[in-house]
Design a protein around this motif. Sequence first.
Motif, PDB file in Angstrom:
ATOM      1  N   UNK A 103      -4.478  -7.957  11.953  1.00 31.10           N
ATOM      2  CA  UNK A 103      -5.549  -8.710  12.614  1.00 31.10           C
ATOM      3  C   UNK A 103      -6.864  -8.048  12.205  1.00 31.10           C
ATOM      4  N   UNK A 104      -7.927  -8.839  12.098  1.00 32.30           N
ATOM      5  CA  UNK A 104      -9.207  -8.202  11.745  1.00 32.30           C
ATOM      6  C   UNK A 104      -9.910  -7.748  13.023  1.00 32.30           C
ATOM      7  N   UNK A 105     -10.865  -6.848  12.860  1.00 28.88           N
ATOM      8  CA  UNK A 105     -11.623  -6.373  14.022  1.00 28.88           C
ATOM      9  C   UNK A 105     -12.259  -7.561  14.749  1.00 28.88           C
TER      10      UNK A 105
ATOM     11  N   UNK B  57      -5.075  -3.169  12.187  1.00 29.38           N
ATOM     12  CA  UNK B  57      -6.390  -3.748  12.479  1.00 29.38           C
ATOM     13  C   UNK B  57      -7.315  -3.311  11.352  1.00 29.38           C
ATOM     14  N   UNK B  58      -7.805  -4.268  10.612  1.00 22.54           N
ATOM     15  CA  UNK B  58      -8.574  -3.957   9.399  1.00 22.54           C
ATOM     16  C   UNK B  58      -9.788  -4.886   9.314  1.00 22.54           C
ATOM     17  N   UNK B  59     -10.640  -4.674   8.312  1.00 21.18           N
ATOM     18  CA  UNK B  59     -11.759  -5.608   8.189  1.00 21.18           C
ATOM     19  C   UNK B  59     -11.300  -6.889   7.505  1.00 21.18           C
ATOM     20  N   UNK B  60     -12.173  -7.875   7.571  1.00 25.38           N
ATOM     21  CA  UNK B  60     -11.767  -9.207   7.118  1.00 25.38           C
ATOM     22  C   UNK B  60     -11.341  -9.218   5.650  1.00 25.38           C
ATOM     23  N   UNK B  61     -12.104  -8.500   4.815  1.00 29.76           N
ATOM     24  CA  UNK B  61     -11.808  -8.491   3.388  1.00 29.76           C
ATOM     25  C   UNK B  61     -10.419  -7.942   3.112  1.00 29.76           C
ATOM     26  N   UNK B  62     -10.127  -6.785   3.703  1.00 30.98           N
ATOM     27  CA  UNK B  62      -8.816  -6.159   3.511  1.00 30.98           C
ATOM     28  C   UNK B  62      -7.719  -7.065   4.042  1.00 30.98           C
ATOM     29  N   UNK B  63      -7.989  -7.669   5.168  1.00 33.41           N
ATOM     30  CA  UNK B  63      -6.987  -8.541   5.788  1.00 33.41           C
ATOM     31  C   UNK B  63      -6.590  -9.655   4.827  1.00 33.41           C
ATOM     32  N   UNK B  64      -7.603 -10.320   4.273  1.00 35.92           N
ATOM     33  CA  UNK B  64      -7.310 -11.478   3.433  1.00 35.92           C
ATOM     34  C   UNK B  64      -6.723 -11.053   2.076  1.00 35.92           C
TER      35      UNK B  64
ATOM     36  N   UNK C  82      -5.040  -7.890   1.340  1.00 37.81           N
ATOM     37  CA  UNK C  82      -3.824  -7.070   1.280  1.00 37.81           C
ATOM     38  C   UNK C  82      -2.692  -7.503   2.198  1.00 37.81           C
ATOM     39  N   UNK C  83      -3.062  -8.145   3.290  1.00 40.36           N
ATOM     40  CA  UNK C  83      -2.008  -8.447   4.266  1.00 40.36           C
ATOM     41  C   UNK C  83      -1.663  -9.917   4.228  1.00 40.36           C
ATOM     42  N   UNK C  84      -0.387 -10.177   4.073  1.00 42.38           N
ATOM     43  CA  UNK C  84       0.065 -11.564   4.176  1.00 42.38           C
ATOM     44  C   UNK C  84      -0.352 -12.038   5.565  1.00 42.38           C
ATOM     45  N   UNK C  85      -0.974 -13.181   5.614  1.00 44.28           N
ATOM     46  CA  UNK C  85      -1.518 -13.562   6.905  1.00 44.28           C
ATOM     47  C   UNK C  85      -1.405 -15.053   7.122  1.00 44.28           C
ATOM     48  N   UNK C  86      -1.003 -15.416   8.294  1.00 39.10           N
ATOM     49  CA  UNK C  86      -0.901 -16.843   8.597  1.00 39.10           C
ATOM     50  C   UNK C  86      -2.290 -17.403   8.887  1.00 39.10           C
ATOM     51  N   UNK C  87      -2.331 -18.712   9.039  1.00 45.16           N
ATOM     52  CA  UNK C  87      -3.588 -19.388   9.342  1.00 45.16           C
ATOM     53  C   UNK C  87      -4.233 -18.802  10.596  1.00 45.16           C
TER      54      UNK C  87
END
Length: 440
Positions: A229-231, A275-282, A284-289
């Motif tokens: 999840x992002x901050x 819990x990471x910043x938005x850039x890293x989230x999108x 590096x982490x597989x992420x659902x909608x």
Amino acid sequence: MSKTAKFGGSSLCDAGQFRKVADIVRSDRERRFIVVSAPGKRFSGDEKITDLLYRCAALAGAREDFSVPFSKIRDRFLSIERDLAVEQADIGAALDEIEAALRTGQASRDFVASRGEYLCARLMAAYLHVPMVDAAELIRFDESGKLDMMATERCCLDLRDMPMAVIPGFYGAMPDGSVRTFSRGGSDITGAIVARMVKASEYENWTDVDGFMMADPRIVPQARTMHAVSYTELRELSYMGATVLHEESIFPVRQARIPIHVRNTNRPEAGGTWIVNEGTLMKEHRHSLVAGIAGRRGFTMITLTKDNLHKQAGFAYTLLKILDRHDVAVESMPSGIDNLTVILNDTDIRGKMDQIYHEIRTELKPDTVEIASSIALIATVGHGMARTLGVAARLFTALSAAGISSRIIDQSPKEMNLIVGVDQRDFENAVRAIYRAFCE
Ligand code: ASP
């Protein structure tokens, strides 16, 4: 590379939990800075050490007998010391000093409350054979009681060079050296500050759950744990009622771009939540909608209509001034050509509604004023929603299939947060319907 690992009260509630923590610490050489809370509850109905300490402080302040809660504290710590065979921690002597300070009235409330973390760190340091560094020597507040980042940075300079250290959470020192605590749950903040000061590669926050859930499991029993999840998403979700880390613990690490990893002491094999910043989230982490869904009951909606309201300068301003006079904050303010709605928190307007209504009528002279109470707001949050076609359609299809009509819709300009207002009685069904639509 180093990790700062903070362990919460349930991770340290007895000797068995201390052993689990020690195994976790020893299993990764990068875990060099260990921040501990005070022992928490061992079972439901049990008492947290910090609560017992506050009780002792209150009784001692009123010159009443504090021996009952104090003996519970003594027993808890001495039994952990005995069980772990760490007599060198000398907890008995430290307890005697605290008791004497309570008796003579020398101990401030904050000092007494901080002793749970202090004693816990002494025990953990002895058990791990690692030095303890007192938080009063690291975390500094200014005269006004605010965290003094510069002074804290100076005090933490040597910490970075230590191979390992155990640090008590929850408190620091004022400029005169007296102890000051953070607000409740504040060991999270200590962990974040330490992580930042030692330039940790990761801030681990060990607790008793697998991570953050995508929805409240009391409403959605099959809710999954979020992988990441992002901050920003987390702030939106916690504002809407999801219980997460201490809010102030996010800022120190966020600024330094240090990821937080929430993990379960009782199930270290579980993946936890990043819990990471938005850039890293999108990236590096597989992420659902959608990151998650959270909601709160207890809102009131006031809708004003007036012909050509959108052309009338100062209409919204006057409305906000009226609310401000009554110390009422606005949660959201959607508007149309001839109407304007404000969503208000019921606790803010309690006992004030008649007067607010009267002032709206006389100062704004709207054509109609409609008040709808018992509204629940549900936020569906996720960066992935931005610029994705059909998100709102999917959400409203799910709601209408469940027979729920939404009273209000509000989408933030960044499109990462879609809020719907529903009748309170539809709240739980609406959360389930949205969960099914996006998370299953
Ligand atoms: N022991 C403190 C409390 O109970 C701080 C913490 O656990 O983070 O609030």
